[in-house]
Design a protein around this motif. Structure first.
Motif, mmCIF file in Angstrom:
data_model
loop_
_atom_site.group_PDB
_atom_site.id
_atom_site.type_symbol
_atom_site.label_atom_id
_atom_site.label_comp_id
_atom_site.label_asym_id
_atom_site.label_seq_id
_atom_site.Cartn_x
_atom_site.Cartn_y
_atom_site.Cartn_z
ATOM 1 N N ARG A 1 0.892 -1.157 0.000
ATOM 2 C CA ARG A 1 0.000 0.000 0.000
ATOM 3 C C ARG A 1 0.931 1.208 0.000
ATOM 4 O O ARG A 1 1.444 1.578 -1.043
ATOM 5 C CB ARG A 1 -0.955 -0.036 1.189
ATOM 6 N N SER A 2 1.194 1.791 1.170
ATOM 7 C CA SER A 2 2.038 2.995 1.147
ATOM 8 C C SER A 2 3.107 3.015 2.234
ATOM 9 O O SER A 2 3.624 4.071 2.565
ATOM 10 C CB SER A 2 1.152 4.241 1.225
ATOM 11 N N ARG B 1 0.011 -2.325 -6.222
ATOM 12 C CA ARG B 1 -0.318 -1.257 -5.276
ATOM 13 C C ARG B 1 -1.777 -1.484 -4.882
ATOM 14 O O ARG B 1 -2.682 -1.298 -5.707
ATOM 15 C CB ARG B 1 -0.108 0.099 -5.979
ATOM 16 N N ALA B 2 -1.991 -1.906 -3.640
ATOM 17 C CA ALA B 2 -3.337 -2.217 -3.173
ATOM 18 C C ALA B 2 -4.064 -0.918 -2.833
ATOM 19 O O ALA B 2 -4.244 -0.557 -1.680
ATOM 20 C CB ALA B 2 -3.268 -3.143 -1.974
ATOM 21 N N GLY B 3 -4.464 -0.223 -3.866
ATOM 22 C CA GLY B 3 -5.112 1.075 -3.738
ATOM 23 C C GLY B 3 -4.980 1.788 -5.065
ATOM 24 O O GLY B 3 -4.620 1.170 -6.084
ATOM 25 N N ALA B 4 -5.199 3.104 -5.054
ATOM 26 C CA ALA B 4 -5.204 3.862 -6.322
ATOM 27 C C ALA B 4 -3.891 4.607 -6.547
ATOM 28 O O ALA B 4 -3.251 4.464 -7.592
ATOM 29 C CB ALA B 4 -6.374 4.844 -6.309
ATOM 30 N N GLY B 5 -3.507 5.438 -5.581
ATOM 31 C CA GLY B 5 -2.381 6.352 -5.773
ATOM 32 C C GLY B 5 -1.053 5.610 -5.903
ATOM 33 O O GLY B 5 -0.723 4.758 -5.079
ATOM 34 N N ASN C 1 -11.531 1.202 -4.862
ATOM 35 C CA ASN C 1 -11.972 2.194 -3.855
ATOM 36 C C ASN C 1 -12.581 3.465 -4.444
ATOM 37 O O ASN C 1 -12.874 4.413 -3.724
ATOM 38 C CB ASN C 1 -10.859 2.508 -2.849
ATOM 39 N N ARG D 1 -4.452 14.124 -2.884
ATOM 40 C CA ARG D 1 -3.232 14.095 -2.075
ATOM 41 C C ARG D 1 -2.970 15.509 -1.574
ATOM 42 O O ARG D 1 -3.105 16.482 -2.329
ATOM 43 C CB ARG D 1 -2.022 13.631 -2.897
ATOM 44 N N HIS E 1 -7.678 10.909 5.961
ATOM 45 C CA HIS E 1 -7.375 10.129 4.748
ATOM 46 C C HIS E 1 -8.159 8.812 4.751
ATOM 47 O O HIS E 1 -7.575 7.724 4.680
ATOM 48 C CB HIS E 1 -5.863 9.875 4.648
ATOM 49 N N TRP F 1 -11.505 4.412 2.272
ATOM 50 C CA TRP F 1 -11.523 3.316 3.254
ATOM 51 C C TRP F 1 -12.948 2.972 3.638
ATOM 52 O O TRP F 1 -13.565 3.656 4.445
ATOM 53 C CB TRP F 1 -10.775 3.724 4.526
HETATM 54 O O1 LIG Z 1 -4.566 5.982 -3.080
HETATM 55 C C1 LIG Z 1 -5.351 5.314 -2.399
HETATM 56 O O2 LIG Z 1 -5.849 4.228 -2.755
HETATM 57 C C2 LIG Z 1 -5.788 5.863 -1.067
HETATM 58 O O3 LIG Z 1 -5.283 7.136 -0.876
HETATM 59 C C3 LIG Z 1 -5.477 4.962 0.083
HETATM 60 O O4 LIG Z 1 -4.096 4.909 0.256
HETATM 61 P P1 LIG Z 1 -3.458 3.948 1.388
HETATM 62 O O5 LIG Z 1 -3.685 2.545 0.938
HETATM 63 O O6 LIG Z 1 -2.026 4.337 1.335
HETATM 64 O O7 LIG Z 1 -4.108 4.239 2.656
#
Ligand SMILES: O=C(O)[C@H](O)COP(=O)(O)O
Ligand SMILES: NC(=O)c1ccc[n+]([C@@H]2O[C@H](COP(=O)([O-])OP(=O)(O)OC[C@H]3O[C@@H](n4cnc5c(N)ncnc54)[C@H](O)[C@@H]3O)[C@@H](O)[C@H]2O)c1
Length: 315
Positions: free
Chosen positions: A53-54, A74-78, A101, A233, A289, A293
């Protein structure tokens, strides 16, 4: 399908093994690792996959620990914590899961907009404190407003879709000429967005090119005093300009799910002063943030990654 050995360094929904085991992926689940311990952990086994993730920045230096690596999920978007050039140079494929998400973010942005317009958070705090202030909490309606979206990808589109329930105009600016339009928003030039928007909602990713993209000069280009939403962000938004414009009334309010520095214990004196202003401002809504979630997105992110990984491993 070639068997795969994959290191997972961040906490994931427990559906991950049942989704990846049929793909021949063996997981080493190590959310306990501290960031500094990740390079050694990655070097300890012949991993061809890494799921993050991050917790860490995925850099050329980290990739050098695993020359046999084939994919990073990357388990998410960013993907702002991932050096995409380094991955390309190393021949490593990057997979992310914004489809997992985006619904959570789209709904959350509606929530922030309503909270901001109708003073929901402030009114709640006041009633709990025994104050019954009706006139001070008279609110704005979304109906009739012009909402401007900066960036029209997964998140911008998810918000636009939900805004259809309100009688408002939705405009979007995206710098990619190949950006797919749909009937939930009208794609416009940046100049038109700036001329017409009453609310600006930020949905562009962070990258060095987008550092403080929304700054004093950018905000000064708008014709109306804006309400501002940021669920993208924190570093895309120059918080010095944000605070200065809130102080002078050039911004009518802001709802921020992301901040310039989200490690509140490590704020510089300037960041601390800005944070003190934001936390005391009656026309500011803050959250930690959590736009993306939800219980559903937690599960769905893994389902999206499993689908993409199947395509990668089979293809
Ligand atoms: O980019 C994303 O998916 C969200 O901002 C969540 O990021 P995280 O998985 O780092 O909490
Ligand atoms: N708050 C949260 O929990 C949460 C959850 C998910 C995503 N996010 C953030 O939202 C961001 C966007 O996610 P997404 O999946 O919609 O990304 P995306 O890549 O699908 O869409 C982003 C769009 O922004 C456009 N863009 C980039 N820079 C631009 C600029 N300077 N001017 C105009 N357009 C620009 C791109 O062309 C693209 O179409 C993520 O990178 C992440 O930072 C936050």
């Amino acid at each position: 399908m070639k068997p795969s050995l994959c290191l997972v360094i961040d906490e994931m929904h427990p559906n991950l093994p049942e989704l990846l085991q049929p793909l021949g992926v063996e997981l080493h689940y190590r959310p306990d690792l501290k960031a500094a311990e990740v390079p050694a952990a990655l070097a300890a086994h012949p991993y061809d996959g890494l799921i993050v993730r991050s917790k860490v920045r995925v850099t050329a230096g980290l990739l050098a620990q695993a020359p046999q690596l084939r994919y990073v999920c990357r388990a998410g978007a960013g993907v702002d914590n991932i050096d995409e050039e380094a991955l390309a140079a190393a021949g490593v494929t990057l997979l992310n899961a914004p489809e997992g998400n985006r619904d959570a973010v789209g709904e959350y942005a509606v929530g922030l907009l309503l909270a901001l317009f109708r003073n929901i958070v402030r009114a709640d705090r006041e009633v709990r404190a025994g104050e019954w202030k009706r006139e001070a909490n008279r609110g704005e309606e979304v109906g009739g407003k012009t909402i401007g979206l900066l960036g029209y990808g997964h998140m911008g589109k998810a918000f636009a879709k939900r805004l259809q329930a309100f009688d408002c105009t939705v405009l979007a600016y995206d710098h990619d000429p190949a950006c797919e339009a749909n009937h939930h928003a009208t794609l416009v030039s940046l100049a038109e967005l700036q001329a017409r928007a009453e609310v600006l909602s930020i949905h562009v990713p962070y990258s060095p090119a987008n550092h403080h993209f929304v700054n004093e000069e950018f905000l000064a280009g708008f014709g109306n005093a804006l309400w501002l939403l940021n669920t993208a962000r924190g570093e895309v938004l120059d918080h010095a300009a944000l605070v200065q414009r809130l102080q002078t009334g050039q911004l009518r309010g802001a709802a921020l799910d992301v901040l310039e520095n989200e490690k509140l214990a490590t704020l510089s004196p300037e960041q601390q002063a800005r944070f003190e202003y934001l936390r005391a401002a009656p026309n500011v809504v803050l959250s930690p943030h959590v736009g993306g979630w939800s219980f559903q997105s937690y599960e769905r992110i893994n389902q999206v990654l499993a689908r993409k990984l199947r395509e990668f491993l089979v293809g």
